[in-house]
Motif scaffolding. Structure first.
Motif, mmCIF file in Angstrom:
data_model
loop_
_atom_site.group_PDB
_atom_site.id
_atom_site.type_symbol
_atom_site.label_atom_id
_atom_site.label_comp_id
_atom_site.label_asym_id
_atom_site.label_seq_id
_atom_site.Cartn_x
_atom_site.Cartn_y
_atom_site.Cartn_z
ATOM 1 N N UNK A 260 0.827 -1.209 0.000
ATOM 2 C CA UNK A 260 0.000 0.000 0.000
ATOM 3 C C UNK A 260 0.858 1.254 0.000
ATOM 4 N N UNK A 261 1.862 1.234 0.868
ATOM 5 C CA UNK A 261 2.713 2.416 0.984
ATOM 6 C C UNK A 261 3.500 2.657 -0.301
ATOM 7 N N UNK A 262 4.059 1.586 -0.832
ATOM 8 C CA UNK A 262 4.855 1.723 -2.060
ATOM 9 C C UNK A 262 3.987 2.239 -3.207
ATOM 10 N N UNK B 10 -4.494 5.960 2.106
ATOM 11 C CA UNK B 10 -4.273 4.542 1.844
ATOM 12 C C UNK B 10 -5.067 3.644 2.768
ATOM 13 N N UNK B 11 -5.534 4.207 3.867
ATOM 14 C CA UNK B 11 -6.219 3.359 4.839
ATOM 15 C C UNK B 11 -5.265 2.674 5.796
ATOM 16 N N UNK B 12 -3.982 2.953 5.600
ATOM 17 C CA UNK B 12 -2.984 2.383 6.515
ATOM 18 C C UNK B 12 -3.190 2.930 7.914
ATOM 19 N N UNK B 13 -3.100 2.089 8.903
ATOM 20 C CA UNK B 13 -3.197 2.586 10.272
ATOM 21 C C UNK B 13 -1.800 2.822 10.815
ATOM 22 N N UNK B 14 -1.034 3.604 10.089
ATOM 23 C CA UNK B 14 0.332 3.923 10.491
ATOM 24 C C UNK B 14 0.480 5.428 10.539
ATOM 25 N N UNK C 246 5.343 5.816 8.340
ATOM 26 C CA UNK C 246 5.345 5.628 6.884
ATOM 27 C C UNK C 246 6.633 6.157 6.266
ATOM 28 N N UNK C 247 6.988 7.354 6.688
ATOM 29 C CA UNK C 247 8.201 7.950 6.142
ATOM 30 C C UNK C 247 9.416 7.081 6.427
ATOM 31 N N UNK C 248 9.497 6.610 7.670
ATOM 32 C CA UNK C 248 10.631 5.801 8.077
ATOM 33 C C UNK C 248 10.689 4.504 7.277
ATOM 34 N N UNK C 249 9.540 3.911 7.107
ATOM 35 C CA UNK C 249 9.493 2.656 6.377
ATOM 36 C C UNK C 249 9.952 2.866 4.940
#
Length: 198
Positions: free
Chosen positions: A22-24, A42-46, A51-54
């Motif tokens: 999703x992030x990519x 994205x609906x990510x629960x982050x 997200x940035x770190x990942x």
DNA sequence: AACCAAGTCAACCGCAGGGGT
DNA sequence: GACCCCTGCGGTTGACTTGGT
């Protein structure tokens, strides 16, 4: 109660392949930055930070994996002697390496045996650090010896080899159109840790 | 084979700085 | 000018892996 709910808002811990995908895809579509909006879009629960770190430390297509080479090590040593723990600055001189990589490498390899040089690295105003950093970057490009030049060129070649499979995936998906089908080599580097469901 | 210590790496936290309002 | 929000950085932690006994 409310604070508990707020704390509960963000998921923590290791990223799953689904979250990575999703992030990519999001960064591929919208580019980096605006990290705080990523969760909404994205609906990510982050959290945005997460997200940035990942992305920066793991998903970025230009990341170089594998061990730090002796050439890179010598660059790290030299730059650390000049800049101290300015990991992000050092990372900029090592394409494909993240500040986290370098920080971890330094901690495990050098911290115990040598006390970091603190010359020139006392706390300074950021602007001052920036000028010093620019100076040092200039100096680096001017004084980099032949061995290092070859190393950098070599690294660039290696980097290309790393980049293409990944950028292919990010830009248009893998050749079979999926992030991972679990049978490719990619799956191995995507971590055996993560085979847990959200 | 089991245990322990050391090494490695991903991820989180707190803080500072910059930009927008 | 003050405030708020976002981003990036450096430090730290904890889980997992590897190597030695």
């Amino acid at each position: 109660m409310k604070s508990i709910m707020l704390e509960d808002r963000w998921r923590k811990g290791p990223w799953t392949p689904q979250e990575d995908k999703l992030l990519a895809e999001h960064v591929n579509l919208h580019g980096g930055g605006r990290w705080n909006s990523v969760s909404k879009l994205t609906g990510l629960r982050r959290s945005g930070k997460s997200c940035r770190l990942r992305w920066v430390n793991y998903l970025r297509p230009d990341l170089k994996r594998g061990k730090i080479t002796p050439e890179e090590e010598s660059i790290i040593l030299e730059l650390h002697a000049s800049w101290g723990n300015r990991w992000s600055a050092i990372a900029r001189s090592l394409p494909g390496r993240t500040d986290n990589d370098i920080k971890n490498y330094w901690r495990t390899h050098f911290k115990k045996s040598t006390s970091p040089s603190k010359n020139n690295v006392e706390k300074k105003p950021k602007a001052q650090l920036l000028t010093q950093q620019q100076d040092e970057e200039m100096r680096m490009t001017m004084t980099m010896n032949e061995v290092e030049r070859v190393a950098v060129a070599h690294d660039m070649q290696q980097e290309m080899a790393y980049v293409y499979p990944f950028t292919g995936m990010l830009q248009g998906g893998s050749p079979d159109g999926s992030i991972s089908d679990g049978s490719s080599e990619e799956e191995v580097s995507w971590g055996g840790l993560w085979h847990l469901d959200i």
